[in-house]
Design a protein around this motif. Structure first.
Motif, PDB file in Angstrom:
ATOM      1  N   ALA A  96       2.623  24.495  19.492  1.00  0.00           N
ATOM      2  CA  ALA A  96       2.613  23.051  19.733  1.00  0.00           C
ATOM      3  C   ALA A  96       3.402  22.764  21.005  1.00  0.00           C
ATOM      4  O   ALA A  96       4.617  22.999  21.039  1.00  0.00           O
ATOM      5  N   THR A 144      -4.060  21.982  11.894  1.00  0.00           N
ATOM      6  CA  THR A 144      -3.031  21.992  12.928  1.00  0.00           C
ATOM      7  C   THR A 144      -3.546  21.429  14.239  1.00  0.00           C
ATOM      8  O   THR A 144      -2.835  21.357  15.205  1.00  0.00           O
ATOM      9  N   ALA A 172       1.241  18.451  14.637  1.00  0.00           N
ATOM     10  CA  ALA A 172       1.451  18.891  16.018  1.00  0.00           C
ATOM     11  C   ALA A 172       2.445  17.994  16.740  1.00  0.00           C
ATOM     12  O   ALA A 172       3.213  18.452  17.598  1.00  0.00           O
TER      13      ALA A 172
END
Length: 818
Positions: free
Chosen positions: A487, A136, A368
């Motif tokens: 994010a 991530t 992201a």
């Protein structure tokens, strides 16, 4: 029904030649479909028991080879045949073998697996990993990713020098001719005036030229006759109807929701009409995009302007939704995914949706990045509610006068209710059994009900609204129940850079995103639209995957020309009509579809099977460039579905040119019939105004390759199947138009030879040859004699002419543009 045997004389002389075989329709983005829809199912549902660590029944499902090899029961998948694939049968729980054995997969996942098999079970090289640990973080971009052509700035090159410069009319011609000369080709001859008029009229308006328009153009010998025709066509209201429909393909427009709850989008027509008006008014494309993404956030203008900008955001709302999804969080994220995916393909030419579950497998779009965009739309109100059945958001676009009338009416209703309530109270206090004021109360209640039914219609449109700004966390493997790091809201870093925009909690960031997407120096937005406009004239774009400029898409055949067009587009203040003029005024556009003069230079040679062969040995340049990527001649194309129907109605004198409004007969958010002959389809208005009912697209349009209105589609397939011939000969539309056409020709006055000439002028824009007149009149006489002798002479005559008209409307010359 039409007897084909009766048409034999006409078929024999070429009136109804078979439709030439065309390439099979390409599948949709199969690899992207696998990555987004299939790979997550296999990883989460199957690999625990059928992966590298364990293979129950001897079956592995982590590579295509393993799936095809199968296990103890044989191959798990038969590519192209879901009904014969044990994997599909097992997940449907239709056989004794049921997988998963306890809980059946959701219908959407079963449908995705079946569609994947139907597409041939495409599978990129990489294997599926069982529950991989998602990354991530912001993985840095590789030099190869940074250097990919689509992410480079647009660079305007000077038109290259060419030997046959006298042939060139515009800079476009230099770019095309340079490649032709390098390959040894020479361009085809210029098409004749009638062919050019028919071509440009269909291309710009979707209609065939009238006999009067043909006569005027052929008689105009002035040096700017062509330019005058182009200007007239661009000024026609029909232009916006044709090119607005092309955008509606990309915007996945529909008048119903489809999916699990096919409810009516009774106010979607306002968005459709806004699109048509925008093209007719040559709205700058950057503004056109901004208003669809964030029109509700753009200040200024009149009440009408603000209403139009609200309506434009219907682009974000008209997509299909699972309205009966019982998990509101999943529903919300699925709707956001559909919005992000649509904007990615429609505006940027990127498959952004592939990064929902993991970093994009082929393009430099990280998870992201995806959730940075998702946060923008998470902070946008698209739905009024997420309960079962959910409701999409709508907003008022009433004029001040309409709003005042509605407010006044509400006051009248409120006063009537107050009177009725006041009369009701004494009745409740009366002695039991007394009927004090019963008739009076009933009269007042009826009056209130009547007033409520007379409520002025509330002018509303499908639209979004800004909500409080909120970031979302990365959903590991796309699962909203398994969350990763937050994010921040931002734009794709491969273009926007590493520094995220400053987006506070007071706004979503949609306006900033819309402004970023339409920056003049954006590498994708002008290229993607310039490519779409080119494809609208030549049948294929310079990039032949118009919705995918990524690594799995095709590379531009003429990259310098694409950049020149994109730069010219922006320099002309994003004027779509300007780009039309530049393209249709080129010598490339005016070439014939014949290969004549498209031969190769005698001195040029090529290698075939290891042997050096003079290229002049080839008579037809299409042998060496079968897809005509070098543009040595114009591409012949079949008319779009709407063009076929509209042309048939126009030739028969039936086409209703009324613009705007809705033909949907169902109330807002009411269920729409799934019958493919929905009553709204009976109208004779232009096809763009017919309701688009998801799950029940009008069969006439669907047979002729109308796109799936649930997904963006910038390139319609062109198929050749038997049902198309049957449609053109035996459908209700063919019967209706052929009959009206015949009746109009049989009006009193004139002779049959003159009627045949008039039929040709109306259908083809040309006069028939002497031989054609003789053959047709002979056919008509024979057909009348062969008709039922019990019928009246008038009936026999009409039947013969109707058969002749039917053949004209079904012929290649009618349904193809040269």
């Amino acid at each position: 029904m039409l007897c084909l045997r009766s048409l034999a004389p006409l078929i024999a002389v070429g009136f109804f030649s078979p439709v030439p075989a065309l390439r099979a329709a390409p599948p949709p983005d199969a690899a992207g479909f696998f990555e987004k829809k299939v790979r997550p199912i296999l990883a989460e549902r199957c690999l625990v028991c059928h992966g590298p660590d364990k293979q129950k029944g001897g079956l592995r499902l982590d590579s295509r080879a393993a799936v095809l090899a199968g296990g103890e029961r044989g191959a798990a998948v038969v590519p192209g045949k879901p009904e014969e694939s044990s994997l599909v049968r097992a997940v449907r729980h239709g056989d004794e073998l049921k997988m998963p054995p306890k809980d059946k997969l959701p219908d959407a996942e079963i449908a995705a697996l079946a569609e994947w098999v139907r597409l041939g079970a495409p599978w990129p090289d990489s294997q599926v990993q069982a529950n991989p640990t998602p990354k991530t973080g912001d993985r840095p971009f590789t030099p190869e990713e940074k250097a990919f052509w689509a992410f480079q700035p647009v660079r305007r090159s000077d038109p290259p020098r060419v030997k046959a410069a006298a042939w060139c009319r515009t800079p476009i011609d230099h770019f095309v001719l340079a490649k032709l000369e390098a390959a040894g080709f020479t361009p085809a001859l210029e098409a004749d005036k009638l062919t050019l008029l028919r071509r440009v009229t269909f291309d710009l308006t979707g209609l065939l030229p009238t006999p009067g328009e043909v006569d005027a153009f052929l008689a105009d010998t002035s040096p700017n006759a062509w330019e005058k025709v182009v200007d007239q066509l661009l000024a026609s209201p029909a232009y916006g109807e044709k090119w607005g429909r092309r955008w509606l393909d990309v915007a996945r427009y529909a008048d119903s929701n489809g999916m699990d709850e096919n409810l009516a989008h009774a106010n979607a027509w306002r968005y459709r009409d806004w699109v048509i008006r925008s093209f007719n008014g040559d709205m700058p494309y950057d503004r056109f995009v901004r208003e669809q993404i964030a029109g509700d956030l753009i200040p200024g203008g009149t009440d009408r302007d603000r209403a139009d900008r609200l309506t434009a955001t219907g682009f974000l709302v008209v997509g299909p939704k699972m309205l009966a999804e019982d998990d509101p969080v999943k529903m919300r994220m699925d709707i956001i995914d559909e919005q992000v995916d649509t904007i990615g393909q429609a505006v940027l030419g990127l498959t952004l949706g592939c990064a929902r579950c993991h970093d994009h497998k082929f393009d430099p779009v990280r998870t992201a990045d995806y959730y940075g965009l998702a946060g923008i739309f998470y902070s946008t109100k698209t739905m009024r509610s997420y309960g079962v059945v959910a409701q999409w958001h709508e907003r008022s676009v009433a004029t001040p006068e309409q709003a005042a009338a509605l407010a006044a009416h509400e006051k009248v209703v409120a006063a009537a209710k107050a009177v009725a309530a006041a009369r009701q109270r004494p009745a409740l206090d009366a002695v039991a059994g007394a009927a004090v004021g019963t008739a009076d109360r009933t009269r007042l209640q009826n009056q209130v009900a009547k007033l409520e039914k007379a409520r002025p219609p509330a002018a509303e449109t499908m639209a979004v609204e800004d909500d409080k700004g909120q970031n979302v966390r990365v959903h590991l493997r796309g699962n909203h129940l398994t969350l990763g790091a937050e994010a921040p809201r931002r734009f794709p870093r491969i273009i926007a850079g590493d520094a995220p925009p400053s987006l506070g909690a007071d706004r979503s960031g949609r306006l900033e995103f819309a402004e970023w997407v339409t920056r003049p120096d954006h590498p994708l937005t002008p290229r993607v639209m310039a490519n779409r406009i080119w494809a609208g004239h030549f049948g294929a774009g310079l990039v032949r995957s118009p919705d995918n400029f990524g690594r799995l898409g095709e590379r531009p055949t003429h990259p310098e020309l694409l950049d020149w067009l994109a730069d010219e587009f922006v320099r002309a203040k994003w004027s779509v009509k300007h780009l039309h003029r530049v393209i249709v005024n080129s010598a490339v556009y005016r070439m014939s579809s014949s290969a004549e003069r498209g031969g190769r230079s005698a001195e040029s040679r090529t290698t075939i099977f290891g042997l050096s062969v003079p290229r002049s040995a080839f008579r037809d340049p299409r042998l060496l460039d079968p897809e005509n990527k070098l543009l040595s001649h114009f591409n012949r194309r079949r008319l779009d579905a709407e063009e076929v129907r509209d042309a048939m109605l126009a030739t028969a004198g039936l086409l209703d040119r009324t613009a705007g409004g809705t033909l949907l007969t169902v109330g807002n958010r009411q269920y729409v019939t799934v019958h493919r002959n929905y009553e709204g389809y009976a109208s004779t208005r232009r096809s763009v105004y017919l309701p688009v009912v998801r799950s029940a697209v009008f069969d006439v349009l669907q047979t002729l390759d109308f796109p799936d209105p649930s997904v963006p589609n910038g390139q319609r397939p062109t198929t050749t199947v038997p049902t198309q011939a049957l449609l053109m000969l035996n459908s209700a539309l063919a019967d209706q138009t052929a009959g009206a056409f015949a009746k109009s020709l049989l009006a009193p006055g004139g002779d049959d030879a003159g009627r045949v000439r008039e039929a040709y002028r109306r259908a083809y824009g040309r006069a028939p040859t002497t031989l054609e007149v003789e053959k047709v009149t002979a056919y008509l006489e024979k057909s009348e004699r062969a008709a039922d002798p019990k019928s009246s002479p008038e009936v026999r005559r009409l039947k013969a002419w109707r058969g002749f008209c039917r053949v004209l409307l079904a012929s290649n010359e009618f349904v193809f543009v040269e």
